[in-house]
Design a protein around this motif. Sequence first.
Motif, PDB file in Angstrom:
ATOM      1  N   ASP A 201      17.131   1.230  -8.660  1.00  0.00           N
ATOM      2  CA  ASP A 201      17.564   2.620  -8.571  1.00  0.00           C
ATOM      3  C   ASP A 201      19.081   2.714  -8.462  1.00  0.00           C
ATOM      4  N   ARG A 202      19.614   3.791  -9.008  1.00  0.00           N
ATOM      5  CA  ARG A 202      21.052   4.024  -8.897  1.00  0.00           C
ATOM      6  C   ARG A 202      21.413   4.375  -7.460  1.00  0.00           C
ATOM      7  N   LEU A 203      22.536   3.853  -7.035  1.00  0.00           N
ATOM      8  CA  LEU A 203      23.037   4.165  -5.706  1.00  0.00           C
ATOM      9  C   LEU A 203      23.415   5.636  -5.629  1.00  0.00           C
ATOM     10  N   PRO A 204      23.197   6.283  -4.474  1.00  0.00           N
ATOM     11  CA  PRO A 204      22.937   5.711  -3.156  1.00  0.00           C
ATOM     12  C   PRO A 204      21.464   5.592  -2.780  1.00  0.00           C
ATOM     13  N   LEU A 205      20.556   5.480  -3.751  1.00  0.00           N
ATOM     14  CA  LEU A 205      19.156   5.256  -3.431  1.00  0.00           C
ATOM     15  C   LEU A 205      19.000   3.790  -3.058  1.00  0.00           C
ATOM     16  N   VAL A 206      18.817   3.507  -1.771  1.00  0.00           N
ATOM     17  CA  VAL A 206      18.872   2.134  -1.271  1.00  0.00           C
ATOM     18  C   VAL A 206      17.582   1.731  -0.559  1.00  0.00           C
ATOM     19  N   SER A 207      17.158   2.508   0.423  1.00  0.00           N
ATOM     20  CA  SER A 207      15.959   2.202   1.220  1.00  0.00           C
ATOM     21  C   SER A 207      14.917   3.274   0.908  1.00  0.00           C
ATOM     22  N   SER A 208      13.807   2.875   0.320  1.00  0.00           N
ATOM     23  CA  SER A 208      12.913   3.872  -0.265  1.00  0.00           C
ATOM     24  C   SER A 208      11.447   3.570   0.025  1.00  0.00           C
ATOM     25  N   CYS A 209      10.622   4.530  -0.333  1.00  0.00           N
ATOM     26  CA  CYS A 209       9.179   4.298  -0.258  1.00  0.00           C
ATOM     27  C   CYS A 209       8.462   5.093  -1.335  1.00  0.00           C
ATOM     28  N   ILE A 210       7.346   4.554  -1.768  1.00  0.00           N
ATOM     29  CA  ILE A 210       6.432   5.205  -2.705  1.00  0.00           C
ATOM     30  C   ILE A 210       5.138   5.458  -1.950  1.00  0.00           C
ATOM     31  N   ILE A 211       4.611   6.658  -2.062  1.00  0.00           N
ATOM     32  CA  ILE A 211       3.310   6.972  -1.475  1.00  0.00           C
ATOM     33  C   ILE A 211       2.376   7.415  -2.586  1.00  0.00           C
ATOM     34  N   ASN A 212       1.235   6.762  -2.677  1.00  0.00           N
ATOM     35  CA  ASN A 212       0.233   7.200  -3.640  1.00  0.00           C
ATOM     36  C   ASN A 212      -0.568   8.349  -3.017  1.00  0.00           C
ATOM     37  N   VAL A 213      -0.480   9.513  -3.634  1.00  0.00           N
ATOM     38  CA  VAL A 213      -1.139  10.709  -3.116  1.00  0.00           C
ATOM     39  C   VAL A 213      -2.558  10.833  -3.646  1.00  0.00           C
ATOM     40  N   ASP A 214      -2.728  10.546  -4.943  1.00  0.00           N
ATOM     41  CA  ASP A 214      -4.048  10.691  -5.558  1.00  0.00           C
ATOM     42  C   ASP A 214      -4.043   9.928  -6.868  1.00  0.00           C
ATOM     43  N   GLN A 215      -5.208   9.576  -7.356  1.00  0.00           N
ATOM     44  CA  GLN A 215      -5.317   8.889  -8.641  1.00  0.00           C
ATOM     45  C   GLN A 215      -6.713   9.050  -9.205  1.00  0.00           C
ATOM     46  N   ALA A 232       7.426 -12.511 -10.186  1.00  0.00           N
ATOM     47  CA  ALA A 232       6.679 -11.260 -10.221  1.00  0.00           C
ATOM     48  C   ALA A 232       5.607 -11.222  -9.146  1.00  0.00           C
ATOM     49  N   VAL A 233       5.495 -10.091  -8.501  1.00  0.00           N
ATOM     50  CA  VAL A 233       4.441  -9.818  -7.515  1.00  0.00           C
ATOM     51  C   VAL A 233       3.859  -8.466  -7.888  1.00  0.00           C
ATOM     52  N   ASN A 234       2.544  -8.365  -7.906  1.00  0.00           N
ATOM     53  CA  ASN A 234       1.895  -7.111  -8.251  1.00  0.00           C
ATOM     54  C   ASN A 234       1.227  -6.501  -7.028  1.00  0.00           C
ATOM     55  N   ILE A 235       1.506  -5.224  -6.802  1.00  0.00           N
ATOM     56  CA  ILE A 235       0.990  -4.506  -5.643  1.00  0.00           C
ATOM     57  C   ILE A 235       0.093  -3.378  -6.132  1.00  0.00           C
ATOM     58  N   THR A 236      -1.146  -3.388  -5.696  1.00  0.00           N
ATOM     59  CA  THR A 236      -2.034  -2.284  -6.041  1.00  0.00           C
ATOM     60  C   THR A 236      -2.014  -1.268  -4.906  1.00  0.00           C
ATOM     61  N   MET A 237      -2.242  -0.010  -5.258  1.00  0.00           N
ATOM     62  CA  MET A 237      -2.182   1.068  -4.265  1.00  0.00           C
ATOM     63  C   MET A 237      -3.394   1.980  -4.391  1.00  0.00           C
ATOM     64  N   GLN A 238      -3.842   2.458  -3.242  1.00  0.00           N
ATOM     65  CA  GLN A 238      -4.871   3.476  -3.166  1.00  0.00           C
ATOM     66  C   GLN A 238      -4.263   4.712  -2.501  1.00  0.00           C
ATOM     67  N   PRO A 239      -4.857   5.889  -2.664  1.00  0.00           N
ATOM     68  CA  PRO A 239      -4.323   7.080  -1.994  1.00  0.00           C
ATOM     69  C   PRO A 239      -4.115   6.838  -0.505  1.00  0.00           C
ATOM     70  N   GLY A 240      -2.915   7.173  -0.037  1.00  0.00           N
ATOM     71  CA  GLY A 240      -2.573   6.947   1.358  1.00  0.00           C
ATOM     72  C   GLY A 240      -1.788   5.675   1.589  1.00  0.00           C
ATOM     73  N   ASP A 241      -1.688   4.809   0.567  1.00  0.00           N
ATOM     74  CA  ASP A 241      -0.873   3.608   0.688  1.00  0.00           C
ATOM     75  C   ASP A 241       0.599   3.958   0.521  1.00  0.00           C
ATOM     76  N   LEU A 242       1.442   3.271   1.274  1.00  0.00           N
ATOM     77  CA  LEU A 242       2.886   3.468   1.232  1.00  0.00           C
ATOM     78  C   LEU A 242       3.539   2.114   0.996  1.00  0.00           C
ATOM     79  N   VAL A 243       4.361   2.020  -0.044  1.00  0.00           N
ATOM     80  CA  VAL A 243       5.110   0.799  -0.311  1.00  0.00           C
ATOM     81  C   VAL A 243       6.574   1.036   0.035  1.00  0.00           C
TER      82      VAL A 243
END
Length: 430
Positions: A201-215, A232-243
């Motif tokens: 991500d372009r600065l100043p986006l530095v410390s972040s999180c992704i939340i899966n809301v629905d799928q 490479a590491v692959n992370i799967t997410m379900q609704p309510g997961d936060l990376v």
Amino acid sequence: MTAIRFVGSALFLTAFLAVCAHSQADYGVDCSFPIHSKEFNCGNLLGDRKQIYEDFMEGCRKRYSTRASRCDSTEDDRIEMSLRQPQSMVNYTETGFKKIRAPNSVMDLLNAHWKRNRDGLYDREEIWPAGSIYVNHWESPTYMSAVEDTNTRGGGYALKKAVWDAVKPVVEAWTGMEQKPISMYGIRAYTEGAILSPHVDRLPLVSSCIINVDQDVDEDWPLEVYDRHDRAVNITMQPGDLVLYESGSLMHGRPFPLKGRFYANIFIHFEPTGRKLGDTSLEYLDELDDILPPYLLAGSPESDNWARKNPHGWSKPLPSAPIQQITSPEGHRAAAIGDLARLSKLAQTNRRALHAKDENGWQPLHEAVRADNKEAVELLIKHGANKDARVGKKGEGASALNLALDFLSVGADTVNYLMSIGAQNIEPDL
């Protein structure tokens, strides 16, 4: 069963067999998608990824026709950033990423907003800049339900602030640093066939999180990240997961197409202030650089690039500082730190300060754009700022939208706002 796993495990093969029919051990950069180079180096380990990439780029060129060159210039910029930026950043965590469950308080807010507005989501197709290659929107459109959008049911700044307040302690505890809210994209719904190019991500986006809301998917759509050793590491997410992820330094993307109807995430970004969590003194301010932010390494490749784009240096935080300490030129610093109260006061007492130019031709509008302070941008335009104002001593520089596209990530609040009001993307004169 863990959802964070190195590529090559039996679990990964089961979920990903359709895409990686001959997947073997774990892989590194430039295998699934170009990251450091457009030269693929894994053969057919993951299938014919080169052809998939060429089709991806050709789709962008066909979509933008006479402006097709923007696809290639944006792509070159993505790869240059992936080389330059990670090596230039301070790492606040050991791995750079972590998956947890989102706090109930934030999920209650997001689920309520999503349920209220999901039925009308497909009336809000996301607008992407011409030549953007971060998502194959020309083939798989994305839809956005911004939490601060007052045109949505229950949306507004109060909701946005509540989400920020609920997530901020989590990000701070993980990084061990005090964090300043910077940007929030949400809720974005990806659709069938979507590919998200790996990027930082372009600065100043530095410390972040992704939340899966629905799928609604036929199989997991892994988030591909790269560890400190470019594996490479692959992370799967379900609704309510936060990376949690250090988005300014951690390569992340979803290079394999989404198989399903939609995948809805919200992205929440912060900037470290330079103050360690739990520090109650102001001594840390004396240790901060006058030019570089605390998350950039002095003498690094990105430090020179950052200083060139930020002639006024980094806006140091001023905890509990009285409003009169905001420095000259009046209005510029208020815009840079998103001080809406100060800007509103200037609109009543010194309106000229809202549109004054500094020695480089920058107006408060440009400072607000660079910092992705959308509310400040809206306020300034409401009070007469020219949405197409250009920087430069003679107005020969970039327009506000061009600055936004240069400094901010695609989909940033300010980018979307400027595009929604018809701002022009004017590049600097040669």
